[in-house]
Enzyme design. Structure first.
Site, PDB file in Angstrom:
ATOM      1  N   LYS A   1      45.826  33.515  -5.997  1.00 27.52           N
ATOM      2  CA  LYS A   1      43.974  34.391  -4.864  1.00 27.52           C
ATOM      3  C   LYS A   1      43.337  33.005  -4.608  1.00 27.52           C
ATOM      4  O   LYS A   1      43.056  32.752  -3.276  1.00 27.52           O
ATOM      5  CB  LYS A   1      43.668  34.719  -5.972  1.00 27.52           C
ATOM      6  CG  LYS A   1      44.066  36.184  -6.719  1.00 27.52           C
ATOM      7  CD  LYS A   1      43.290  36.967  -7.440  1.00 27.52           C
ATOM      8  CE  LYS A   1      43.143  36.533  -9.098  1.00 27.52           C
ATOM      9  NZ  LYS A   1      43.518  35.878 -10.180  1.00 27.52           N
TER      10      LYS A   1
ATOM     11  N   ALA B   1      30.841  29.141  -7.209  1.00 22.78           N
ATOM     12  CA  ALA B   1      31.919  29.119  -8.564  1.00 22.78           C
ATOM     13  C   ALA B   1      30.953  29.974  -9.370  1.00 22.78           C
ATOM     14  O   ALA B   1      29.400  29.091  -9.550  1.00 22.78           O
ATOM     15  CB  ALA B   1      32.020  27.597  -8.936  1.00 22.78           C
TER      16      ALA B   1
ATOM     17  N   HIS C   1      40.807  23.319 -11.950  1.00 23.70           N
ATOM     18  CA  HIS C   1      40.350  23.232 -10.549  1.00 23.70           C
ATOM     19  C   HIS C   1      39.446  22.565  -9.464  1.00 23.70           C
ATOM     20  O   HIS C   1      39.750  22.973  -8.034  1.00 23.70           O
ATOM     21  CB  HIS C   1      39.361  25.085 -10.863  1.00 23.70           C
ATOM     22  CG  HIS C   1      40.182  26.440 -11.258  1.00 23.70           C
ATOM     23  ND1 HIS C   1      40.972  26.951  -9.971  1.00 23.70           N
ATOM     24  CD2 HIS C   1      41.050  26.292 -12.204  1.00 23.70           C
ATOM     25  CE1 HIS C   1      41.724  27.924 -10.619  1.00 23.70           C
ATOM     26  NE2 HIS C   1      41.473  27.577 -12.115  1.00 23.70           N
TER      27      HIS C   1
ATOM     28  N   ALA D   1      39.200  19.535  -9.044  1.00 24.22           N
ATOM     29  CA  ALA D   1      39.898  18.669  -9.162  1.00 24.22           C
ATOM     30  C   ALA D   1      41.661  19.266  -8.073  1.00 24.22           C
ATOM     31  O   ALA D   1      41.349  18.483  -6.869  1.00 24.22           O
ATOM     32  CB  ALA D   1      40.452  17.749  -9.928  1.00 24.22           C
TER      33      ALA D   1
END
Length: 185
Positions: free
Chosen positions: A13, A36, A52, A54
């Site tokens: 996703k 986020a 996530h 990075a």
């Protein structure tokens, strides 16, 4: 055009949403922003968020990030723009932050209905495209606890409401896209 991308854990996703952002950014004069919703409640989640972050920086270096664990409708309204793609990752954690917060009291039913309404209105009024990511968790056995059943039901209703406000709905299965609503060009 708004798109809801649903799927199970590790279905692809987020990577699909990042690819949408990368494709969008290939055109001059465009920007992208990730909204986020994750909060680090423990060391494993902190590591997951860092990983996530990075990975996303490598795949879509031009996409900025705004952390909005609770104020998602307000962030959509504030950051939406004609030439800016918003990526919301993810609705599941936003719901978790409201119904089962790490600290403090959870939102009541009336408050949850109001927040859903706020999000749908923000999507309808958005000046630019939005890609929303969420976990499809309602296909398993019925959870044993009343709290877990309430969460599964609330997420299912949220998905229905958001899908109605989107021109496209995509289901991710094992890294592959299935068009549920609308067709991608």
């Amino acid at each position: 055009m708004h798109e809801l991308i649903l799927g199970g854990c590790k279905s692809g996703k987020s990577r699909c949403a990042e690819q949408r952002a990368s494709d969008w950014l290939a055109w001059p004069g465009r920007s992208a922003c990730l909204l986020a919703t994750a909060l680090a409640g423990d060391a494993e989640m902190r590591e997951r968020i860092d990983r996530h972050r990075a990975d996303r920086a490598l795949r879509v270096p031009a996409m900025g990030t705004v952390e909005v664990p609770v104020a998602l409708p307000e962030a959509v309204a504030e950051h939406s723009g004609e030439h800016r793609l918003l990526v919301v990752d993810c609705l599941t954690l936003w719901l978790t932050n409201l119904l089962m917060p790490i600290s403090g009291a959870s939102i009541d039913e009336a408050g949850w209905q109001s927040r859903q309404d706020d999000l749908v209105r923000a999507l309808q009024r958005a000046r630019g495209p939005i890609v929303l990511v969420s976990n499809e968790i309602g296909w398993g056995v019925s959870p044993l606890s009343a709290e877990a059943r309430c969460f599964v039901d609330a997420l299912g209703v949220l998905h229905q409401r958001v899908a109605a406000a989107c021109s496209h709905v995509t289901l991710m299965v094992a890294g592959h896209e299935l068009a549920v609503k609308g067709r991608r060009a």
